[in-house]
Design a protein around this motif. Structure first.
Motif, PDB file in Angstrom:
ATOM      1  N   ASN A  61       1.680 -14.952   7.153  1.00 52.84           N
ATOM      2  CA  ASN A  61       2.209 -14.019   8.154  1.00 52.84           C
ATOM      3  C   ASN A  61       1.632 -12.630   7.919  1.00 52.84           C
ATOM      4  O   ASN A  61       1.907 -11.993   6.897  1.00 52.84           O
ATOM      5  CB  ASN A  61       3.736 -13.983   8.077  1.00 52.84           C
ATOM      6  CG  ASN A  61       4.363 -13.161   9.201  1.00 52.84           C
ATOM      7  OD1 ASN A  61       3.670 -12.637  10.066  1.00 52.84           O
ATOM      8  ND2 ASN A  61       5.672 -13.035   9.181  1.00 52.84           N
ATOM      9  N   GLN A  62       0.824 -12.149   8.866  1.00 51.51           N
ATOM     10  CA  GLN A  62       0.226 -10.828   8.733  1.00 51.51           C
ATOM     11  C   GLN A  62       1.219  -9.701   8.963  1.00 51.51           C
ATOM     12  O   GLN A  62       0.966  -8.556   8.575  1.00 51.51           O
ATOM     13  CB  GLN A  62      -0.938 -10.670   9.713  1.00 51.51           C
ATOM     14  CG  GLN A  62      -0.507 -10.587  11.173  1.00 51.51           C
ATOM     15  CD  GLN A  62      -1.666 -10.513  12.139  1.00 51.51           C
ATOM     16  OE1 GLN A  62      -2.368 -11.508  12.340  1.00 51.51           O
ATOM     17  NE2 GLN A  62      -1.889  -9.351  12.730  1.00 51.51           N
ATOM     18  N   ALA A  63       2.354  -9.990   9.607  1.00 47.98           N
ATOM     19  CA  ALA A  63       3.411  -9.005   9.885  1.00 47.98           C
ATOM     20  C   ALA A  63       2.856  -7.859  10.736  1.00 47.98           C
ATOM     21  O   ALA A  63       1.905  -8.045  11.489  1.00 47.98           O
ATOM     22  CB  ALA A  63       4.043  -8.521   8.593  1.00 47.98           C
ATOM     23  N   HIS A  64       3.438  -6.676  10.619  1.00 52.28           N
ATOM     24  CA  HIS A  64       3.111  -5.559  11.511  1.00 52.28           C
ATOM     25  C   HIS A  64       1.875  -4.810  11.025  1.00 52.28           C
ATOM     26  O   HIS A  64       1.937  -3.635  10.650  1.00 52.28           O
ATOM     27  CB  HIS A  64       4.304  -4.617  11.637  1.00 52.28           C
ATOM     28  CG  HIS A  64       5.494  -5.248  12.278  1.00 52.28           C
ATOM     29  ND1 HIS A  64       5.638  -5.362  13.641  1.00 52.28           N
ATOM     30  CD2 HIS A  64       6.587  -5.848  11.745  1.00 52.28           C
ATOM     31  CE1 HIS A  64       6.774  -5.981  13.924  1.00 52.28           C
ATOM     32  NE2 HIS A  64       7.369  -6.292  12.790  1.00 52.28           N
ATOM     33  N   TYR A 122      -2.975 -10.287  -6.329  1.00 59.62           N
ATOM     34  CA  TYR A 122      -3.103  -9.105  -5.463  1.00 59.62           C
ATOM     35  C   TYR A 122      -2.270  -9.372  -4.206  1.00 59.62           C
ATOM     36  O   TYR A 122      -2.795  -9.676  -3.149  1.00 59.62           O
ATOM     37  CB  TYR A 122      -4.570  -8.900  -5.116  1.00 59.62           C
ATOM     38  CG  TYR A 122      -4.963  -7.497  -4.700  1.00 59.62           C
ATOM     39  CD1 TYR A 122      -4.117  -6.676  -3.951  1.00 59.62           C
ATOM     40  CD2 TYR A 122      -6.219  -6.986  -5.037  1.00 59.62           C
ATOM     41  CE1 TYR A 122      -4.494  -5.409  -3.561  1.00 59.62           C
ATOM     42  CE2 TYR A 122      -6.616  -5.720  -4.656  1.00 59.62           C
ATOM     43  CZ  TYR A 122      -5.755  -4.931  -3.922  1.00 59.62           C
ATOM     44  OH  TYR A 122      -6.139  -3.668  -3.526  1.00 59.62           O
ATOM     45  N   PRO A 123      -0.941  -9.235  -4.286  1.00 53.60           N
ATOM     46  CA  PRO A 123      -0.051  -9.647  -3.188  1.00 53.60           C
ATOM     47  C   PRO A 123      -0.236  -8.824  -1.920  1.00 53.60           C
ATOM     48  O   PRO A 123      -0.600  -7.643  -1.965  1.00 53.60           O
ATOM     49  CB  PRO A 123       1.351  -9.429  -3.780  1.00 53.60           C
ATOM     50  CG  PRO A 123       1.151  -9.348  -5.255  1.00 53.60           C
ATOM     51  CD  PRO A 123      -0.200  -8.753  -5.457  1.00 53.60           C
ATOM     52  N   TYR A 124       0.069  -9.466  -0.802  1.00 52.03           N
ATOM     53  CA  TYR A 124      -0.063  -8.826   0.509  1.00 52.03           C
ATOM     54  C   TYR A 124       1.077  -7.840   0.746  1.00 52.03           C
ATOM     55  O   TYR A 124       2.248  -8.137   0.466  1.00 52.03           O
ATOM     56  CB  TYR A 124      -0.058  -9.901   1.595  1.00 52.03           C
ATOM     57  CG  TYR A 124      -0.283  -9.357   2.990  1.00 52.03           C
ATOM     58  CD1 TYR A 124      -1.463  -8.710   3.318  1.00 52.03           C
ATOM     59  CD2 TYR A 124       0.693  -9.507   3.981  1.00 52.03           C
ATOM     60  CE1 TYR A 124      -1.680  -8.218   4.592  1.00 52.03           C
ATOM     61  CE2 TYR A 124       0.489  -9.027   5.262  1.00 52.03           C
ATOM     62  CZ  TYR A 124      -0.707  -8.382   5.562  1.00 52.03           C
ATOM     63  OH  TYR A 124      -0.908  -7.883   6.830  1.00 52.03           O
ATOM     64  N   GLN A 125       0.743  -6.647   1.283  1.00 56.51           N
ATOM     65  CA  GLN A 125       1.724  -5.584   1.534  1.00 56.51           C
ATOM     66  C   GLN A 125       1.911  -5.278   3.019  1.00 56.51           C
ATOM     67  O   GLN A 125       2.819  -4.532   3.382  1.00 56.51           O
ATOM     68  CB  GLN A 125       1.287  -4.301   0.814  1.00 56.51           C
ATOM     69  CG  GLN A 125       1.066  -4.462  -0.682  1.00 56.51           C
ATOM     70  CD  GLN A 125       2.340  -4.804  -1.421  1.00 56.51           C
ATOM     71  OE1 GLN A 125       3.414  -4.302  -1.094  1.00 56.51           O
ATOM     72  NE2 GLN A 125       2.226  -5.672  -2.424  1.00 56.51           N
ATOM     73  N   ALA A 126       1.042  -5.790   3.883  1.00 57.66           N
ATOM     74  CA  ALA A 126       1.107  -5.541   5.328  1.00 57.66           C
ATOM     75  C   ALA A 126       0.959  -4.065   5.663  1.00 57.66           C
ATOM     76  O   ALA A 126       1.499  -3.580   6.661  1.00 57.66           O
ATOM     77  CB  ALA A 126       2.403  -6.094   5.922  1.00 57.66           C
ATOM     78  N   GLU A 127       0.185  -3.331   4.848  1.00 59.17           N
ATOM     79  CA  GLU A 127      -0.106  -1.931   5.112  1.00 59.17           C
ATOM     80  C   GLU A 127      -1.313  -1.524   4.281  1.00 59.17           C
ATOM     81  O   GLU A 127      -1.689  -2.202   3.322  1.00 59.17           O
ATOM     82  CB  GLU A 127       1.094  -1.048   4.762  1.00 59.17           C
ATOM     83  CG  GLU A 127       1.466  -1.067   3.286  1.00 59.17           C
ATOM     84  CD  GLU A 127       2.654  -0.182   2.987  1.00 59.17           C
ATOM     85  OE1 GLU A 127       3.173   0.437   3.928  1.00 59.17           O
ATOM     86  OE2 GLU A 127       3.051  -0.115   1.804  1.00 59.17           O
TER      87      GLU A 127
END
Length: 462
Positions: free
Chosen positions: A161-164, A256-261
């Motif tokens: 999920n790429q989110a916003h 390297y976790p995803y932060q969506a920013e």
């Protein structure tokens, strides 16, 4: 066992004897431009909120979102009326995660800025067959399947999920690279077994990537700007693959976790790598036949296309970008219009002869057909073949990339592929500890079977 026999044994399951029937379309009723009449209640809205775990800061915001939800319900109902009349081959619903968003909100939060596919607008002399021969996949021994679904081979990682954030390009990059890493590992295991005189075929329990958390999208968001990528504002998988090549690798999602920013800092550490890239194969812009061949015979392919805001309400069926109000296709198909990147993971044909791609999205499993959708094939719809590419990963079978001293077509190393001409063996491709041993079953197949033809797909009655 000869290498050609290994390849034939490993890939025979992908082959079918049937020929694809020509696509046909039929409008079975008049298309009305009058708004559909539908009643949407607060009760259904609250149920939807609970389903997606959403809540708003104020009652005023709740009422505003409910009004948007109702308007989207009217839009879906009107579209589904056209679907039932045979004007379009996909249905809409309010079940997905974006039913409380306007088209403008969705565009600004989930769609990247239009990208220029300049890297793939040339005509190359390289061919898929040359690439297969160089990498130990003998073209004559390959069947020519009319349908393929790489999810059935255990090489596709879970939907993300790429989110916003307009970072779809990073998820297309990692989703495609993950599958090629897993596919190459599978080939390596088959080759080793055959060399030892064993069975070159693998069962689902022998090898599986469906539980691997995969590679680091956030690294691409934070670190790939020098390759004409722009974090949450967009980029292209072909350019991301080049970054990974010149960077010497990409980290894992766990590391390297995803932060969506955009964090503003590149935190990549060179001690460990999730995967390497030794080259990039760019499909000739607009050459849909080559795209289809690559998906059939090589593996999943990163694609980019122009998505229209109505796509946020997609439910199931073959997406054709049809607008029920204008009775026209909404998207364009030039190399300068693409604004969303995904992964083509298969090809199929409905019972009534409509060809489609099976596509992996990055909007979570709650969207579409458990995170996947079907897209019309054969018309370069929305520019689907304008920006297509896939990575070359290190291999222990054949050469990683073409060598100038071989007898193979040297031109394949030209404008189609960007790589150094040397052979990397299969090492440090991914963290094997992050791949689970067991394979979980997915319910997406029931959704896909449900959409195998217009006759079998019923639009949700809103």
């Amino acid at each position: 066992m000869k290498l050609s026999a290994i390849v034939a044994s490993a890939l025979s399951v992908l082959c079918t004897a049937d020929q694809i029937a020509p696509a046909t379309t039929a409008h079975t009723g008049p298309l009305s431009n009058q708004p559909a009449t539908v009643t949407i209640t607060q009760k259904s809205f609250r149920s939807w909120l609970n389903q997606h775990g959403k809540q708003y800061e104020s009652q005023e915001e709740h009422e505003r979102r409910f009004a948007i939800y109702q308007r989207n319900g009217q839009l879906a109902a009107q579209h589904n009326r056209a679907f039932r009349a045979g004007y379009t081959s996909y249905s809409m619903s309010l079940d997905g995660p974006f039913a409380d968003m306007t088209a403008d909100e969705f565009r600004s939060s989930h769609i990247m800025e239009p990208q220029d596919c300049s890297a793939t607008t040339h005509k190359s002399s390289g061919t898929i067959d040359s690439l297969k021969a160089v990498r130990g996949m003998i073209a004559e021994e390959w069947c020519k399947p009319t349908e393929v679904d790489w999810r059935n081979k255990g090489i596709i990682t879970p939907i993300k999920n790429q989110a916003h954030c307009g970072s779809c390009w990073t998820f297309s990059t990692t989703g495609c690279l993950e599958s090629h890493v897993c596919l190459e590992k599978r080939r390596s295991m088959q080759h080793a077994a055959a060399q030892q005189g064993g069975d070159a075929s693998l069962t689902d329990h022998d090898f599986d990537c469906t539980q691997w958390t995969g590679l680091a999208e956030q690294q691409l968001v934070d670190c790939a700007q020098d390759y004409n990528n722009n974090g949450c504002d967009g980029g292209l998988p072909s350019q991301a693959f080049e970054y990974i090549y010149y960077n010497g690798g990409i980290d894992t999602e766990v590391a390297y976790p995803y932060q969506a920013e955009e964090t503003g800092t590149c935190s990549y550490k060179r001690k460990g790598k999730g995967a390497k890239v030794v080259g990039v194969y760019n499909i000739t812009s607009g050459d849909e036949k080559e795209l289809v061949q690559a998906v059939k015979e090589i593996g999943p392919v990163s694609i980019a296309y122009q998505v229209s805001p109505d796509f946020r309400l997609y439910e199931h069926g073959i997406y054709d970008s049809f607008n029920a109000t204008s009775n026209q296709t909404m998207c364009h198909n030039t190399p300068h219009d693409v604004n969303h990147a995904v992964v083509a993971v298969g090809l199929g044909t409905t019972d009534d002869g409509r060809d489609y791609y099976i596509v992996r999205n990055s909007w979570s499993k709650t969207w579409g057909m458990e995170g996947y959708f079907w897209m019309l094939r054969g018309e370069n719809l929305c520019g689907v073949s304008d920006c297509a590419s896939f990575p070359l990963v290190p291999t222990s079978v054949g050469h990683s990339t073409p060598t100038n001293g071989g007898n193979h077509d040297e031109n394949v190393a030209g404008s189609h592929m960007h790589s150094h001409m040397h052979n990397h063996m299969y090492d440090h491709m991914y963290d094997e500890a992050s791949v689970a041993d067991g394979r979980s079953s997915s319910n997406s197949e029931s959704y896909l079977r449900k959409g195998s033809s217009n006759k079998e797909v019923e639009a949700e009655k809103l």
